[in-house]
Scaffold this active site. Sequence first.
Site, PDB file in Angstrom:
ATOM      1  N   ASP A 134       0.856  -1.180   0.000  1.00 31.41           N
ATOM      2  CA  ASP A 134       0.000   0.000   0.000  1.00 31.41           C
ATOM      3  C   ASP A 134       0.903   1.245   0.000  1.00 31.41           C
ATOM      4  OD1 ASP A 134      -3.020   0.950   0.517  1.00 31.41           O
ATOM      5  OD2 ASP A 134      -1.791   2.034   1.950  1.00 31.41           O
TER       6      ASP A 134
ATOM      7  N   HIS B  23      -7.137  -6.390  -1.201  1.00 33.84           N
ATOM      8  CA  HIS B  23      -6.069  -5.401  -1.027  1.00 33.84           C
ATOM      9  C   HIS B  23      -5.077  -5.770   0.070  1.00 33.84           C
ATOM     10  CE1 HIS B  23      -4.017  -1.607  -1.054  1.00 33.84           C
ATOM     11  NE2 HIS B  23      -4.295  -1.383   0.216  1.00 33.84           N
TER      12      HIS B  23
END
Length: 318
Positions: free
Chosen positions: A99, A294
Amino acid sequence: MSSSRVISANGIDLFVREQGQGPLVVLCHGWPELSYSWRHQIPALAAAGFRVVAPDMRGYGRTTAPSGVAAYSIFDTVGDVVALVQALGETKAMVIGHDWGAPVAWHAALFRPDMFTAVAGLSVPPPFRGHGKPLDLLRENGITNFYWQYFQTPGVAEAELERDVAHTMRIVLGGRGLSDPTAAMFVQDDKGFLGHASGSEPLPSWLTEADLAYFTETYRKSGFRGGLNWYRNIDRNWELTAPWQDAQIHQPSLFIAGSKDAVITGLIGARRVNELDRVLPNLKRKLIIDGAGHWVQQERPDEVNAALVKFLKESAVQ
């Protein structure tokens, strides 16, 4: 077992988790996460023969959170990692980021190829520095409700996210019950960032109530401002990185993402994932894990760990 301590580096105090002996590997987490997000990787990489160090990044958890927005540029965050390597008594490291930690890892490799001998990015592709400020480009494309934009005004997102931290973490980490995860990246009028979900959905199998409680307790103490300030440097980072326009990262590299990750299927990432070799001429592998979302290193640790161990062993400078 991993241990933890606080290390002073680059003018701040970094809380780190560490384990193992061998070539140094630094793990950089993203938003809204912590070094705890690497809990499945730290022991696995240590067992494979590496010295693993995972900090709470600048502004997060038990690490210093400077008050000014300007203290969260890509130079500051990469500077923390460089100073951390030096504080650990090392001159070389391999760096892995997920991320927001991925841009830190990619830029660390770009800025200091003498120090960072290999780089892996999870979920976020390497820097493709476009020909305009990212927030300007969004507006020019008629987009006014992307979450990056919602996060810009200090205090707005903080107020929403801190109102009920347990609710926030359950929605953001636990999933939003959306058939289209990309929709979560757009903020509907009057609904805020969390408006897509009720928070009543059961947790996914990879996230326990104890995990959620750790994130919640930590964010109750730290608040969200430090992490949000990273987003408030998006355009400034574009300006600062002008000297690296069209630069490549020549070290051995690895990219991992989940096939259901909105970052690589949505607005920004899909084209970049297909053009990784433009920036990464020494890309060893592109691993897209089918069905993963994610939070890939938490969701699918076995597959991520296997790929990381193979890559690190092949890339380690003897």
